[in-house]
Design a protein around this motif. Structure first.
Motif, PDB file in Angstrom:
ATOM      1  N   THR A 232       1.168  -1.356   0.054  1.00 54.80           N
ATOM      2  CA  THR A 232       0.063   0.620  -0.168  1.00 54.80           C
ATOM      3  C   THR A 232       0.902   1.335  -0.549  1.00 54.80           C
ATOM      4  O   THR A 232       2.215   1.354   0.324  1.00 54.80           O
ATOM      5  CB  THR A 232      -0.927  -0.208   1.082  1.00 54.80           C
ATOM      6  OG1 THR A 232      -0.007  -0.512   2.389  1.00 54.80           O
ATOM      7  CG2 THR A 232      -2.066  -0.740   1.030  1.00 54.80           C
TER       8      THR A 232
ATOM      9  N   SER B 178      -5.516   1.098   0.328  1.00 57.50           N
ATOM     10  CA  SER B 178      -5.917   1.916   1.426  1.00 57.50           C
ATOM     11  C   SER B 178      -4.464   1.132   2.384  1.00 57.50           C
ATOM     12  O   SER B 178      -5.385  -0.264   2.606  1.00 57.50           O
ATOM     13  CB  SER B 178      -6.982   1.673   2.256  1.00 57.50           C
ATOM     14  OG  SER B 178      -7.524   1.615   2.936  1.00 57.50           O
ATOM     15  N   GLU B 179      -4.081   1.635   3.437  1.00 53.44           N
ATOM     16  CA  GLU B 179      -3.546   0.894   3.718  1.00 53.44           C
ATOM     17  C   GLU B 179      -4.024   0.090   4.921  1.00 53.44           C
ATOM     18  O   GLU B 179      -3.780  -1.088   6.294  1.00 53.44           O
ATOM     19  CB  GLU B 179      -2.074   1.822   4.452  1.00 53.44           C
ATOM     20  CG  GLU B 179      -1.410   0.901   5.930  1.00 53.44           C
ATOM     21  CD  GLU B 179      -0.048   1.966   6.343  1.00 53.44           C
ATOM     22  OE1 GLU B 179       0.187   1.908   7.695  1.00 53.44           O
ATOM     23  OE2 GLU B 179       0.008   2.675   5.553  1.00 53.44           O
ATOM     24  N   ASP B 180      -5.631   0.795   5.246  1.00 50.76           N
ATOM     25  CA  ASP B 180      -6.283   0.429   6.736  1.00 50.76           C
ATOM     26  C   ASP B 180      -7.294  -1.599   6.333  1.00 50.76           C
ATOM     27  O   ASP B 180      -7.655  -1.763   7.096  1.00 50.76           O
ATOM     28  CB  ASP B 180      -7.968   0.750   6.389  1.00 50.76           C
ATOM     29  CG  ASP B 180      -7.657   2.624   7.007  1.00 50.76           C
ATOM     30  OD1 ASP B 180      -6.577   2.817   7.957  1.00 50.76           O
ATOM     31  OD2 ASP B 180      -8.454   3.516   7.029  1.00 50.76           O
TER      32      ASP B 180
END
Length: 200
Positions: free
Chosen positions: A129, A180-182
């Motif tokens: 990401t 997205s890192e989420d």
């Protein structure tokens, strides 16, 4: 490209959660592990759990449990190797790994990893990401791995290799970029679990 076998890496020692199996923690009405099973299952051709110790504790999930073949706590690469060896018995060419403590990973994980590895003789790709400080952030427990390289990985582990990216870089592994890192938020601490409950 044929569908890979899915391997859920559940062999971590969970020291920051006080030990035990993080995957057994409740998140909403399901365990963390069940969230991972529900996400990965539809993307792969069969699932197995990589975990050490008594496999009976995972009996409610009704999945094969495969232990590391490398002695000592050798980290995620040992789980990848166990998954490759298991997949070889099923006649599969590739495996995709996911971590048991990361409940929100993308539902197109496998197709994106396969797209990134398109044209490689031995398809090898890690999820990544964007990251403001480091340009990109690799998520080494989420990858596409070629069964054909399992003996190479075994030799590397026996020689002391433990870092996933050290081995993948040595084989020109590619990156599959996700926005997205989420999506790869993983539960390491009680605070993380509270955050995951809020994200759910």
């Amino acid at each position: 490209m044929t569908r890979p076998v899915g391997i859920i890496l559940a062999g971590g020692q969970a020291t920051r959660m006080g030990g035990g199996d993080k995957g057994m923690l409740a998140l909403g009405e399901k365990t963390l592990l069940q969230h991972v099973i529900d996400r990965l299952g539809p993307q792969v051709d069969g699932l197995a759990l990589n975990a050490n110790g008594a496999p009976s504790r995972f009996a409610p999930f009704d999945l094969p449990v495969i232990a590391d073949s490398i002695d000592g706590f050798a980290g995620p690469l040992a789980g990848v190797l166990a998954g490759m060896d298991y997949a070889a018995t099923k006649g599969a060419d590739t495996v995709v790994t996911a971590a048991a403590d990361t409940p929100f990973f993308p539902t197109d994980l496998v197709t994106c990893l396969q797209a990134a590895a398109q044209g490689m003789a031995h398809p090898l790709a890690l999820a990544a990401t964007p990251h403001p400080d480091r340009n990109k952030l690799r998520h080494p427990t989420f990858g596409l791995w070629p069964v054909a390289l399992r003996d190479d990985l075994r030799a590397a582990l026996n020689a002391g290799t433990r870092k996933v990216v050290q081995w993948t870089d040595g084989h020109n592994g590619r990156l599959a970029m996700f926005p997205s890192e989420d999506a790869f938020f993983n539960v390491n601490t009680p605070d993380d679990l509270a955050k995951a409950q809020a994200m759910l």
